[in-house]
Design an enzyme around this catalytic site. Structure first.
Site, PDB file in Angstrom:
ATOM      1  N   GLU A   1      -4.230  16.624 -12.504  1.00  0.00           N
ATOM      2  CA  GLU A   1      -4.611  16.856 -13.911  1.00  0.00           C
ATOM      3  C   GLU A   1      -6.108  17.085 -14.087  1.00  0.00           C
ATOM      4  O   GLU A   1      -6.767  16.403 -14.867  1.00  0.00           O
ATOM      5  CB  GLU A   1      -4.138  15.680 -14.786  1.00  0.00           C
TER       6      GLU A   1
ATOM      7  N   LYS B   1       3.311  11.123 -12.029  1.00  0.00           N
ATOM      8  CA  LYS B   1       2.486  10.235 -12.850  1.00  0.00           C
ATOM      9  C   LYS B   1       3.212   8.907 -12.982  1.00  0.00           C
ATOM     10  O   LYS B   1       4.362   8.861 -13.404  1.00  0.00           O
ATOM     11  CB  LYS B   1       2.284  10.828 -14.237  1.00  0.00           C
TER      12      LYS B   1
ATOM     13  N   HIS C   1       0.425  14.533 -27.059  1.00  0.00           N
ATOM     14  CA  HIS C   1       0.369  13.175 -26.509  1.00  0.00           C
ATOM     15  C   HIS C   1      -0.879  12.400 -26.919  1.00  0.00           C
ATOM     16  O   HIS C   1      -0.850  11.181 -26.987  1.00  0.00           O
ATOM     17  CB  HIS C   1       0.475  13.227 -24.984  1.00  0.00           C
TER      18      HIS C   1
ATOM     19  N   ASN D   1       0.027  17.615 -22.003  1.00  0.00           N
ATOM     20  CA  ASN D   1      -0.214  16.499 -22.911  1.00  0.00           C
ATOM     21  C   ASN D   1      -0.299  16.925 -24.374  1.00  0.00           C
ATOM     22  O   ASN D   1      -0.687  16.125 -25.230  1.00  0.00           O
ATOM     23  CB  ASN D   1      -1.507  15.779 -22.506  1.00  0.00           C
TER      24      ASN D   1
ATOM     25  N   HIS E   1       9.231   7.269 -27.056  1.00  0.00           N
ATOM     26  CA  HIS E   1       8.088   8.106 -26.671  1.00  0.00           C
ATOM     27  C   HIS E   1       8.239   9.534 -27.194  1.00  0.00           C
ATOM     28  O   HIS E   1       7.311  10.110 -27.772  1.00  0.00           O
ATOM     29  CB  HIS E   1       7.922   8.092 -25.143  1.00  0.00           C
TER      30      HIS E   1
ATOM     31  N   ARG F   1      -2.834  21.058 -15.937  1.00  0.00           N
ATOM     32  CA  ARG F   1      -1.797  20.052 -16.226  1.00  0.00           C
ATOM     33  C   ARG F   1      -2.043  19.325 -17.551  1.00  0.00           C
ATOM     34  O   ARG F   1      -1.110  18.822 -18.168  1.00  0.00           O
ATOM     35  CB  ARG F   1      -1.701  19.037 -15.073  1.00  0.00           C
TER      36      ARG F   1
ATOM     37  N   ARG G   1       0.796  -1.230   0.000  1.00  0.00           N
ATOM     38  CA  ARG G   1       0.000   0.000   0.000  1.00  0.00           C
ATOM     39  C   ARG G   1       0.829   1.281   0.000  1.00  0.00           C
ATOM     40  O   ARG G   1       0.379   2.341   0.440  1.00  0.00           O
ATOM     41  CB  ARG G   1      -0.992   0.021   1.170  1.00  0.00           C
TER      42      ARG G   1
ATOM     43  N   LYS H   1       7.562  22.582 -15.374  1.00  0.00           N
ATOM     44  CA  LYS H   1       6.702  21.468 -14.993  1.00  0.00           C
ATOM     45  C   LYS H   1       6.304  21.540 -13.513  1.00  0.00           C
ATOM     46  O   LYS H   1       5.144  21.307 -13.166  1.00  0.00           O
ATOM     47  CB  LYS H   1       7.391  20.133 -15.290  1.00  0.00           C
TER      48      LYS H   1
ATOM     49  N   HIS I   1       0.071   8.784 -28.207  1.00  0.00           N
ATOM     50  CA  HIS I   1      -0.316   7.526 -27.547  1.00  0.00           C
ATOM     51  C   HIS I   1      -0.917   6.540 -28.546  1.00  0.00           C
ATOM     52  O   HIS I   1      -0.688   5.336 -28.450  1.00  0.00           O
ATOM     53  CB  HIS I   1      -1.288   7.804 -26.406  1.00  0.00           C
TER      54      HIS I   1
ATOM     55  N   GLU J   1      10.267  16.600 -25.698  1.00  0.00           N
ATOM     56  CA  GLU J   1       9.438  17.046 -24.572  1.00  0.00           C
ATOM     57  C   GLU J   1       9.778  18.471 -24.158  1.00  0.00           C
ATOM     58  O   GLU J   1       8.922  19.208 -23.665  1.00  0.00           O
ATOM     59  CB  GLU J   1       9.597  16.096 -23.373  1.00  0.00           C
TER      60      GLU J   1
END
Lengths: 352, 352
Positions: free
Chosen positions: A229, A132, A240, A237, A257, A233, A110, A219, A244, A174
């Protein structure tokens, strides 16, 4: 130097740039890395880390291994080492490693603490900061994961010296993203940067550190305002939503990526152009910068209907509305969720 | 009636007892349940839930399916339904379902909201409240999971009417745990309860609701003070350090969780007796109560060395120190982490 990521509830942390000397832990520590990074840099790292007991888990290198099967393997290794709730995980590698290390740390017993020590430029400027975490599945990218912040991040330019130019370019993608979305001054800075020195890992440490610092400052500022997000935020993306789908369609193997993001930015700009949000000149300026750093800007879409349908599994899609992040002039971005299928298809057709 | 679980950062929620009428959601909703519960109660539930789109994921019934493979199956189903970040998951079943539903909700697209609607007494009095989620692996119980709070919990006595006496007894075990650790008055209440009516699911709704309410009030109070189990909340694990080993050794098949906890409480009391923390009379009193509700109090340990070693994978074990939760008189508990192996083995020998 260091950059603080300010969050509430005692989860703030620092990103240190070229400040990793010695780290002492009075707990068990597990280092998660891949075979390639281990061969190149693990010796150096091990000399800097002191722990009650130290373990290393190595996985295969590549985005195609970023899945639940690998997560289970890592968890089993950690269980076999009898790591407890006070143990610490160090992600030592690129974005794939930091995404998976953070995820594992968030679900082992946990939640245990973790630290990121990125070894790619992409992970330095983006993936290692912001909390993330996650893995891909056959349906898409990062569909499984958590928001879980590291305790600290250490970016060391020494680990970036061995990167291939393709890896460096992927990290630059990026950073270019940051420039287009938030800060047009960076575009000029990059236009004047010696791309040969950069791509051959010959950039001086100070300039490299400056790139990392600028990116993390931007960032950190965004993440501090919108950790989960819910709005702002999402702008990170940019590119992205397309990337993706491209990564998924190519089995996470063909493109790094950052390369997929480069193509994705060009696709997003094509859409923005059609809506008059960007001028042709501005589109061209971003294209030229991507090309300067040897990044791909095009992907031949096999089937635009399928490509379109894949958007609906993007995490930014709510209630059947796809949220597109588009540049609105350079250095600014906006979220559009009311673009008709027809208009989207029109932009995709450019890439058929 | 309702009980509030007070937590910070907008994560507080209510546990409603016998107040589920109609729930309307303007989002996609997925109900996670098992085949048995679906057959008995899904029709009733479906009449109460209205959603934009409603999906049902059914898994097999039993603790032996509480693993990462099942989690992957559920996640794939959710992806195929194109659930988005605003979608909601409803866990409809016992502790296994609420543990897994909460876990899936916490990692699907980095976290969606979920609601628990427990259908066992154990889940009503314990598992559905408090935000512990997770699954087992071959190394032990709940070693993988998150802290992730539901948005609401609805306990309905109507769903408990079909429970076998063994299931009801297993729920009672967790309530007896609460009594021994926090509130000796409950012991007297239970000693006077008609066990036949209770075990035959013939208890009147008001008394059943009273049991659920009391248990949740105690648990809510603990969780509000120590959500992440840094201290006080550990006391709720009284009996569990032993129970988890028993469940793991018997492949999660032989005992219901509450039954293993009953045996575990008796083991913990044997240890407490050896240290003079409990009198023989107090031990006996708890034993008698467990027996009254047809709960097991003994397990034949195949190999005490192996049993002992298994403690080191318990989540309460830090730095090789096993944290034992022991009753210190009835209605109070303490954490002992300095018990020698010799003393532990001596207590285990009673069960060989």
């Amino acid at each position: 130097m260091k950059v603080k990521v300010s969050l509430d509830k005692n989860t703030s942390y620092n990103v240190y740039i070229n400040e990793l000397e010695k780290l002492n832990f009075n707990t068990k520590v597990v280092i998660l890395t891949n075979e390639l990074v281990a061969k190149l840099h693990l010796d150096v790292l091990l000399r800097k880390i002191h722990a009650k007991e130290l373990f290393v888990v190595k996985i295969k290198d590549g985005e195609e291994y970023k899945n639940l099967q690998t997560i289970e393997y890592i968890l089993n290794q950690m269980c076999s080492y009898k790591l407890d709730r006070k143990s610490l995980l160090i992600s030592f590698g690129g974005g794939v490693i930091s995404d998976m290390g953070g995820f594992v740390a968030s679900i082992y017993q946990r939640g245990i603490e973790f630290i990121n020590i990125p070894t790619t430029l992409l992970a330095c400027v983006d993936a290692s900061v912001g909390g993330k975490t996650g893995v891909n599945n056959k349906f898409g990218k990062n569909l499984i994961g958590t928001f879980y912040q590291p305790k600290a991040v250490y970016c060391q330019s020494e680990f970036l010296k061995t990167l291939a130019s393709r890896e460096l370019a992927a990290g630059m993608a990026e950073f270019i993203k940051m420039a287009v979305v938030f800060d047009v001054k960076i575009l000029s800075f990059l236009e004047n940067l010696d791309e040969d020195k950069f791509l051959n890992a010959n950039l001086d440490d100070a300039t490299l550190a400056q790139i990392i610092q600028k990116s993390i400052e931007l960032k950190a500022n965004i993440v501090s305002q919108d950790e989960k997000e819910n709005g702002l935020r999402m702008l990170l993306n940019y590119g992205h939503t397309f990337a993706h789908v491209i990564e998924n369609q190519t089995g996470y193997k063909k493109y790094l990526h950052g390369e997929a993001v480069a193509i994705g930015m060009n696709m997003a700009n094509t859409l923005a152009l059609n809506f008059g949000l960007l001028s042709e000149q501005e589109c061209k300026r971003v294209q030229n910068l991507l090309i300067k750093f040897k990044l791909p800007i095009s992907y031949k879409i096999p089937n635009i209907e399928e490509f379109y349908n894949a958007f609906f599994l993007d995490k930014k899609t709510h209630y059947q509305k796809i949220n597109f992040i588009l540049a609105c002039g350079l250095g600014k971005a906006c979220i559009k969720n009311d673009i008709s299928k027809e208009n989207i298809m029109q932009a995709l057709k450019v890439f058929v």
